[in-house]
Scaffold this motif. Structure first.
Motif, mmCIF file in Angstrom:
data_model
loop_
_atom_site.group_PDB
_atom_site.id
_atom_site.type_symbol
_atom_site.label_atom_id
_atom_site.label_comp_id
_atom_site.label_asym_id
_atom_site.label_seq_id
_atom_site.Cartn_x
_atom_site.Cartn_y
_atom_site.Cartn_z
ATOM 1 N N ARG A 1 0.809 -1.227 -0.072
ATOM 2 C CA ARG A 1 0.031 -0.019 -0.075
ATOM 3 C C ARG A 1 0.917 1.184 0.186
ATOM 4 N NH1 ARG A 1 -3.528 -3.026 3.511
ATOM 5 N NH2 ARG A 1 -2.660 -2.075 5.113
ATOM 6 N N ARG A 2 1.742 1.323 0.842
ATOM 7 C CA ARG A 2 2.764 2.251 0.869
ATOM 8 C C ARG A 2 3.537 2.413 -0.438
ATOM 9 N NH1 ARG A 2 4.133 0.386 6.106
ATOM 10 N NH2 ARG A 2 6.103 -0.566 5.394
ATOM 11 N N ALA A 3 3.759 1.497 -1.284
ATOM 12 C CA ALA A 3 4.463 1.611 -2.425
ATOM 13 C C ALA A 3 3.344 2.048 -3.538
ATOM 14 C CB ALA A 3 5.131 0.288 -2.803
ATOM 15 N N GLY A 4 2.075 1.892 -3.380
ATOM 16 C CA GLY A 4 0.996 2.192 -4.290
ATOM 17 C C GLY A 4 0.582 1.066 -5.178
ATOM 18 N N LEU A 5 0.929 -0.177 -4.412
ATOM 19 C CA LEU A 5 0.621 -1.299 -5.222
ATOM 20 C C LEU A 5 -0.613 -2.311 -4.418
ATOM 21 C CD1 LEU A 5 4.229 -2.252 -6.152
ATOM 22 C CD2 LEU A 5 2.642 -1.509 -7.958
ATOM 23 N N GLU A 6 -1.093 -1.712 -3.669
ATOM 24 C CA GLU A 6 -2.184 -2.573 -2.832
ATOM 25 C C GLU A 6 -3.244 -1.841 -2.874
ATOM 26 O OE1 GLU A 6 -4.299 -5.171 -1.417
ATOM 27 O OE2 GLU A 6 -2.240 -5.709 -1.837
ATOM 28 N N GLU A 7 -4.429 -2.544 -3.137
ATOM 29 C CA GLU A 7 -5.777 -1.570 -2.831
ATOM 30 C C GLU A 7 -6.153 -1.479 -1.369
ATOM 31 O OE1 GLU A 7 -8.381 -5.894 -2.910
ATOM 32 O OE2 GLU A 7 -8.140 -4.545 -4.756
ATOM 33 N N SER A 8 -7.351 -0.428 -1.479
ATOM 34 C CA SER A 8 -7.509 0.090 -0.086
ATOM 35 C C SER A 8 -7.660 -1.161 0.905
ATOM 36 C CB SER A 8 -8.665 0.638 -0.236
ATOM 37 O OG SER A 8 -9.345 1.116 1.058
ATOM 38 N N SER A 9 -7.154 -1.131 2.339
ATOM 39 C CA SER A 9 -7.599 -1.979 3.292
ATOM 40 C C SER A 9 -9.046 -1.900 3.680
ATOM 41 C CB SER A 9 -6.792 -1.654 4.311
ATOM 42 O OG SER A 9 -6.925 -0.283 4.858
ATOM 43 N N VAL A 10 -9.847 -1.388 3.089
ATOM 44 C CA VAL A 10 -11.383 -1.405 3.356
ATOM 45 C C VAL A 10 -12.149 -1.807 2.084
ATOM 46 C CG1 VAL A 10 -13.593 -0.087 3.832
ATOM 47 C CG2 VAL A 10 -11.341 0.632 4.866
ATOM 48 N N ILE B 1 -15.507 -4.424 5.335
ATOM 49 C CA ILE B 1 -14.556 -5.159 6.010
ATOM 50 C C ILE B 1 -13.491 -4.313 6.084
ATOM 51 C CG2 ILE B 1 -12.921 -7.147 5.785
ATOM 52 C CD1 ILE B 1 -15.140 -8.728 4.048
ATOM 53 N N TYR B 2 -12.911 -4.071 7.235
ATOM 54 C CA TYR B 2 -11.782 -3.348 7.729
ATOM 55 C C TYR B 2 -10.404 -4.186 7.761
ATOM 56 C CZ TYR B 2 -15.375 0.380 8.454
ATOM 57 O OH TYR B 2 -16.330 1.136 8.397
ATOM 58 N N GLU B 3 -9.838 -4.404 6.739
ATOM 59 C CA GLU B 3 -8.716 -5.516 6.993
ATOM 60 C C GLU B 3 -7.716 -5.187 7.975
ATOM 61 O OE1 GLU B 3 -8.050 -7.767 3.025
ATOM 62 O OE2 GLU B 3 -8.037 -5.686 2.444
ATOM 63 N N ASP B 4 -7.266 -3.976 8.052
ATOM 64 C CA ASP B 4 -6.255 -3.641 9.170
ATOM 65 C C ASP B 4 -6.821 -3.795 10.575
ATOM 66 O OD1 ASP B 4 -4.387 -2.948 7.108
ATOM 67 O OD2 ASP B 4 -4.935 -0.801 7.234
ATOM 68 N N GLU B 5 -8.040 -3.381 10.657
ATOM 69 C CA GLU B 5 -8.562 -3.586 12.102
ATOM 70 C C GLU B 5 -9.218 -4.875 12.414
ATOM 71 O OE1 GLU B 5 -11.116 -0.266 12.976
ATOM 72 O OE2 GLU B 5 -10.422 0.854 11.265
ATOM 73 N N TYR B 6 -9.248 -6.000 11.326
ATOM 74 C CA TYR B 6 -9.832 -7.237 11.624
ATOM 75 C C TYR B 6 -11.112 -7.153 12.281
ATOM 76 C CZ TYR B 6 -5.219 -9.372 10.463
ATOM 77 O OH TYR B 6 -4.069 -9.793 9.996
ATOM 78 N N LYS B 7 -11.974 -6.198 11.496
ATOM 79 C CA LYS B 7 -13.333 -6.065 11.803
ATOM 80 C C LYS B 7 -14.166 -5.936 10.649
ATOM 81 C CE LYS B 7 -12.739 -3.120 16.070
ATOM 82 N NZ LYS B 7 -13.264 -2.052 16.691
ATOM 83 N N HIS C 1 -18.252 -4.730 9.583
ATOM 84 C CA HIS C 1 -19.664 -4.163 9.749
ATOM 85 C C HIS C 1 -20.645 -4.363 8.910
ATOM 86 C CE1 HIS C 1 -17.699 -0.640 12.429
ATOM 87 N NE2 HIS C 1 -17.337 -1.794 13.029
ATOM 88 N N LEU C 2 -21.780 -4.747 9.279
ATOM 89 C CA LEU C 2 -23.028 -4.884 8.378
ATOM 90 C C LEU C 2 -24.005 -3.625 8.624
ATOM 91 C CD1 LEU C 2 -24.374 -6.732 6.539
ATOM 92 C CD2 LEU C 2 -25.385 -8.053 8.170
ATOM 93 N N ARG C 3 -24.329 -3.175 7.877
ATOM 94 C CA ARG C 3 -25.241 -1.826 7.655
ATOM 95 C C ARG C 3 -24.636 -0.826 8.902
ATOM 96 N NH1 ARG C 3 -28.785 -6.243 7.317
ATOM 97 N NH2 ARG C 3 -29.148 -6.537 4.985
ATOM 98 N N GLY C 4 -23.488 -0.849 9.168
ATOM 99 C CA GLY C 4 -22.790 -0.102 10.235
ATOM 100 C C GLY C 4 -22.769 -0.563 11.749
ATOM 101 N N GLU C 5 -23.136 -1.697 11.895
ATOM 102 C CA GLU C 5 -23.086 -2.320 13.303
ATOM 103 C C GLU C 5 -22.051 -3.448 12.807
ATOM 104 O OE1 GLU C 5 -24.824 -1.721 15.702
ATOM 105 O OE2 GLU C 5 -25.939 -0.233 14.808
ATOM 106 N N ASP C 6 -21.113 -3.446 14.100
ATOM 107 C CA ASP C 6 -20.178 -4.325 14.106
ATOM 108 C C ASP C 6 -20.314 -5.886 14.384
ATOM 109 O OD1 ASP C 6 -17.801 -5.815 14.801
ATOM 110 O OD2 ASP C 6 -16.894 -4.678 16.393
ATOM 111 N N LEU C 7 -19.851 -6.744 13.579
ATOM 112 C CA LEU C 7 -20.534 -8.076 13.596
ATOM 113 C C LEU C 7 -19.731 -8.806 14.612
ATOM 114 C CD1 LEU C 7 -20.215 -8.910 9.738
ATOM 115 C CD2 LEU C 7 -22.453 -8.851 11.090
ATOM 116 N N GLU C 8 -18.916 -8.560 15.213
ATOM 117 C CA GLU C 8 -18.195 -9.243 16.372
ATOM 118 C C GLU C 8 -17.737 -10.654 15.781
ATOM 119 O OE1 GLU C 8 -20.635 -9.090 19.904
ATOM 120 O OE2 GLU C 8 -20.535 -6.858 19.953
#
Length: 237
Positions: free
Chosen positions: A128-137, A145-151, A153-160
């Motif tokens: 990502r820093r090299a501009g070669l990876e897509e967004s982590s979201v 899906i927030y890849e960096d945070e390992y979370k 959300h479905l319709r704004g709610e955390d799926l836990e």
């Protein structure tokens, strides 16, 4: 370097004198869609690196030419000086990590407990820093899906989700329409855990579907094969 963020257009060179490590790392990266080349010592790495190489994963302790010396040579050449380098080493002393970063590495990962789970995340971060990876979201309809945070959300709610549920969902969403066998999912998500069976996959899919509610219809059972994620829930299984 290519400007695309498609993993299939990203070329990674894995360098380690331990062939088992090379195979493990290569499998992980190939499962993420990257193109992987392999080298088993510093000299071979210098021969195989080319203008299309986008990232190098480099061991430190190798015979004849160690990783530090290999890194210095790569950084001294105009054609390779800008290629991102991640050290993956059993040398875990702080002094070793400082030296690796000082001579030009972009990251340093030690072969300690949990390194396999961290590897892909580190690779994505450097790309990502090299501009070669897509967004982590990743956004797929009501699912985020927030890849960096390992979370997730479905319709704004955390799926836990548990870590395994998260990785299972992320992997399926990243490969829409592709049907995976239970064995393929075991090898990818559970990796080297020897005490799990194909029924483990079914149990986690069941739990994941329960948490997804009506969105679970996007995760389809493919009879005689396994599971897949579809963007349109009405697609035939």
């Amino acid at each position: 370097m290519p400007t695309t963020v498609n993993p299939s257009d990203v070329n990674i060179l894995v360098v380690d004198d331990e062939r088992s490590i090379v195979e493990i790392v290569s499998d992980f990266l190939s499962n993420e869609g990257y193109n992987v080349n392999q080298a088993y010592n510093g000299e071979e790495a210098l021969e195989k690196v080319n203008p299309d190489t986008d990232l190098i994963i480099l061991d430190v302790m190798m015979p004849e030419m160690d990783g530090f010396e290999t890194c210095k040579k790569l950084r001294s050449r105009v054609e390779t000086e800008m290629i991102p380098i991640i050290f993956l080493s059993a040398k875990s002393e702080v002094e070793d990590q400082i030296e690796g970063l000082t001579i030009g590495a972009d990251d340093y990962l030690t072969k300690e407990s949990g390194w396999k789970d961290l590897l892909v995340a580190r690779v994505k971060a450097v790309l990502r820093r090299a501009g070669l990876e897509e967004s982590s979201v990743i956004e797929e309809g009501d699912l985020t899906i927030y890849e960096d945070e390992y979370k997730a959300h479905l319709r704004g709610e955390d799926l836990e989700l548990t870590l395994t549920e998260f990785e299972l969902l992320r992997y399926l969403v990243r490969h829409p329409k592709k049907a995976f066998t239970r064995q393929q999912l075991l090898e990818t998500i559970w990796r080297d855990h020897m005490m799990v069976t194909e029924r483990t996959v079914d149990a986690h899919i069941k739990n994941l579907r329960e948490k997804l509610g009506d969105f679970a219809e996007h995760i389809q059972t493919v009879r005689g094969v396994g599971y897949r994620f579809v963007k349109e829930a009405s697609a035939e299984a």
